[in-house]
Design a protein around this motif. Structure first.
Motif, short mmCIF file in Angstrom:
data_model
loop_
_atom_site.label_atom_id
_atom_site.label_comp_id
_atom_site.label_asym_id
_atom_site.label_seq_id
_atom_site.Cartn_x
_atom_site.Cartn_y
_atom_site.Cartn_z
N ASP A 1 0.86 -1.18 0.00
CA ASP A 1 0.00 0.00 0.00
C ASP A 1 0.89 1.22 0.00
O ASP A 1 2.09 1.12 -0.25
CB ASP A 1 -0.98 -0.01 1.18
CG ASP A 1 -0.29 -0.04 2.53
OD1 ASP A 1 0.89 0.37 2.64
OD2 ASP A 1 -0.93 -0.46 3.51
N GLU A 2 0.33 2.38 0.31
CA GLU A 2 1.09 3.64 0.24
C GLU A 2 1.86 3.95 1.51
O GLU A 2 2.53 4.97 1.59
CB GLU A 2 0.14 4.83 -0.05
CG GLU A 2 -0.66 4.69 -1.32
CD GLU A 2 -1.96 3.90 -1.12
OE1 GLU A 2 -2.34 3.58 0.04
OE2 GLU A 2 -2.59 3.57 -2.12
N HIS B 1 -1.80 -5.37 -4.63
CA HIS B 1 -2.46 -4.22 -4.01
C HIS B 1 -3.96 -4.47 -4.14
O HIS B 1 -4.44 -4.81 -5.23
CB HIS B 1 -2.09 -2.90 -4.69
CG HIS B 1 -2.82 -1.74 -4.11
ND1 HIS B 1 -2.48 -1.19 -2.89
CD2 HIS B 1 -3.90 -1.06 -4.55
CE1 HIS B 1 -3.32 -0.19 -2.62
NE2 HIS B 1 -4.18 -0.10 -3.62
N ALA C 1 -3.07 3.71 -9.15
CA ALA C 1 -2.10 3.90 -8.06
C ALA C 1 -1.59 2.54 -7.58
O ALA C 1 -0.40 2.37 -7.30
CB ALA C 1 -2.74 4.66 -6.90
N LEU D 1 2.25 1.08 -7.49
CA LEU D 1 2.88 0.48 -6.31
C LEU D 1 3.48 -0.89 -6.65
O LEU D 1 4.62 -1.19 -6.26
CB LEU D 1 1.86 0.32 -5.19
CG LEU D 1 1.38 1.58 -4.50
CD1 LEU D 1 0.17 1.28 -3.63
CD2 LEU D 1 2.50 2.18 -3.66
#
Length: 153
Positions: A10-11, A37, A71, A75
């Motif tokens: 994840d971020e 993700h 996104a 990742l």
């Protein structure tokens, strides 16, 4: 010992440590890695809205989901690049769903040997009331799970 390792990303800053652990293990055991993700779709509810509001919300949600999936691809692409630098094959996986359920189902269906993910270390009360992805995966996975803890300091 571990042919296929699933690493959930994840971020978060913790995710960097998680990836490092997964790649280290993959190097040691000559394993393949699946960088995953999960776009969390649990927050969509429709309480007393008109048809027009629902349609507008659906369009906005679709756009948001597309951005979140992009996104997620970015990742997992970073993990693939780090793996390539180390000679570790990395397959990218971006799915939509409940994170804990998606991770455990995917691991079971794909015959994953080890799941590596971060544990954020929330309080016991928070885990009890809200649940926690790492805890749910650890309890329900049919395979081994390595939880990488965040630094407490």
């Amino acid at each position: 010992m571990y042919e296929t390792i699933l690493v959930s990303v994840d971020e978060s800053e913790l995710s960097e440590r998680v990836v490092e652990q997964a790649l280290e293990i993959a190097e040691r055991f000559d394993s393949a890695v699946r960088a995953m993700h999960v776009v969390d779709d649990r927050g969509s509810s429709h309480v007393s809205k008109s048809v027009n509001e629902l349609a507008r919300d659906a369009d906005e949600r679709r756009e948001m989901d597309e951005r979140r999936e992009e996104a997620g691809s970015e990742l997992t692409e970073r993990v693939a690049k780090r793996g390539a630098e180390r000679g570790v094959p990395v397959e990218q996986v971006v799915l939509v769903g409940d994170p804990a359920e998606t991770i455990t189902d995917y691991a079971a269906e794909e015959g994953v040997d080890l799941i590596v993910l971060g544990a954020k270390g929330r309080s016991a009360v928070g885990k009890f009331l809200l649940g926690d992805v790492a805890g749910k995966v650890a309890r329900h996975a049919e395979t081994q799970v390595l939880l990488v803890r965040a630094d407490e300091a």
